[in-house]
Design an enzyme around this catalytic site. Structure first.
Site, PDB file in Angstrom:
ATOM      1  N   HIS A   1       0.833  -1.209   0.000  1.00  0.00           N
ATOM      2  CA  HIS A   1       0.000   0.000   0.000  1.00  0.00           C
ATOM      3  C   HIS A   1       0.866   1.256   0.000  1.00  0.00           C
ATOM      4  CE1 HIS A   1      -3.180  -2.806   0.909  1.00  0.00           C
ATOM      5  NE2 HIS A   1      -4.087  -1.855   0.997  1.00  0.00           N
TER       6      HIS A   1
ATOM      7  N   HIS B   1       0.244  -4.200   9.075  1.00  0.00           N
ATOM      8  CA  HIS B   1       1.692  -4.334   8.909  1.00  0.00           C
ATOM      9  C   HIS B   1       2.372  -3.958  10.211  1.00  0.00           C
ATOM     10  CE1 HIS B   1       2.492  -5.155   4.623  1.00  0.00           C
ATOM     11  NE2 HIS B   1       1.371  -4.479   4.386  1.00  0.00           N
TER      12      HIS B   1
ATOM     13  N   ASP C   1       7.639  -2.519   8.333  1.00  0.00           N
ATOM     14  CA  ASP C   1       7.162  -2.639   6.947  1.00  0.00           C
ATOM     15  C   ASP C   1       6.907  -1.263   6.324  1.00  0.00           C
ATOM     16  OD1 ASP C   1       7.139  -5.285   7.702  1.00  0.00           O
ATOM     17  OD2 ASP C   1       4.977  -5.357   8.004  1.00  0.00           O
TER      18      ASP C   1
END
Length: 305
Positions: free
Chosen positions: A180, A221, A225
């Site tokens: 994302h 996450h 990350d």
């Protein structure tokens, strides 16, 4: 009022048709890059699905972001997805603005070739990273006790090549680094360079920061990350941007030169675009989507002297 609407509609339609012709020519030259980029998106999806087969749920790792940010919970996990979808759709629509707006700085085909190059490079590094070390997923459906935390081995080869929306939404194991954030940062960096509205640029960076916090608060996450995504994507875009050919400049336009030697009717025809002599036109640059009028029509300054 009706006459004005008809006239503006006619101009918009002509602008749209002209842009279609231009973009089709560019698509004929660059379709291979677009197809390659789309195929790489599919391969990235297969890689993310593949790591789910070897994902093993376990206790959630100690994380600074989890300690600092309150957990949104499953019932509010949609918030981060809503923000991401808004960013994606906004950027997608912006890349097609040359079809309807007068001021334009990009070509739609070429900007997507560039964006896909950035995405593919980042996703290649991402696949290497999350296959190197598999972390227990922090998301709710990836924790111990969840039915979808483990994916059963495929029954046939075709099942491996299949990507379904459910698998995309409920994948596990593809953690470092956040996909994302790859998309969000690539879009923001691209608009930073080729966009014209300063407010939107600042708002884009603010949205990317908020998106980072929401991803962590949603427990989709780990903090690492998101942090790795921030410096990796920026470095990849910085390096690739220097290697890729620069986009052609669309900010140079032709404006008629008004001369005191012509009659008022002739000058009026030029302003309406009816002049046929190329010598009657001069290039003028656009600054932030507006025509730079510094020094325009030097003959007029003579008239006012």
């Amino acid at each position: 009022m009706t006459l004005y609407i008809r006239r503006e509609s006619s101009k918009l339609w002509k602008r749209f048709c002209s842009e279609i012709t231009t973009e089709i020519g560019l698509l004929a030259e660059n379709w291979k890059y677009l197809v390659a980029g789309i195929i790489c998106q599919y391969i990235h999806g297969l890689a993310a699905k593949g790591v789910h087969y070897i994902h093993r749920p376990g206790p959630t790792l100690q994380d600074l972001g989890f300690f600092l940010l309150p957990e949104l919970g499953q019932e509010r996990s949609y918030i981060s997805e809503t923000v991401f979808t808004s960013v994606f759709l906004s950027f997608f629509l912006w890349t097609f603005h040359p079809f309807i707006l007068k001021s334009k700085k990009i070509y739609t085909v070429l900007i997507w070739c560039r964006v896909l190059a950035f995405l593919v490079a980042c996703q290649f590094l991402r696949v290497i990273t999350f296959y190197s070390t598999q972390l227990p997923g922090p998301n709710y459906h990836c924790r111990e006790g969840s039915k979808v935390a483990r994916m059963p081995w495929p029954k046939n080869p075709l099942e491996v090549l299949e990507i379904n929306p459910h698998g995309v939404m409920y994948g596990c194991g593809d953690l470092i680094f956040s996909s994302h954030m790859i998309f969000t940062l690539v879009f923001v960096l691209t608009y930073q360079k080729y966009g014209t509205k300063r407010f939107i640029k600042l708002f884009g960076w603010l949205t990317a920061f908020v998106q980072s916090l929401l991803i962590i608060a949603s427990r989709k996450h780990y903090t690492v990350d998101v942090v790795v995504a921030w410096y990796t994507v920026n470095l990849v875009v910085f390096c690739l941007d220097k290697k890729l050919p620069e986009l052609p400049d669309r900010t140079t336009v032709l404006l008629p030169v008004i001369s005191k030697d012509r009659t008022k009717e002739e000058n009026h025809k030029l302003l309406n675009g009816n002049g046929v002599d190329p010598a009657d036109w001069r290039p003028r640059a656009q600054v932030n989507g507006k025509i730079d009028t510094n020094g325009v029509h030097s003959d007029n300054s003579i008239n006012g002297a």
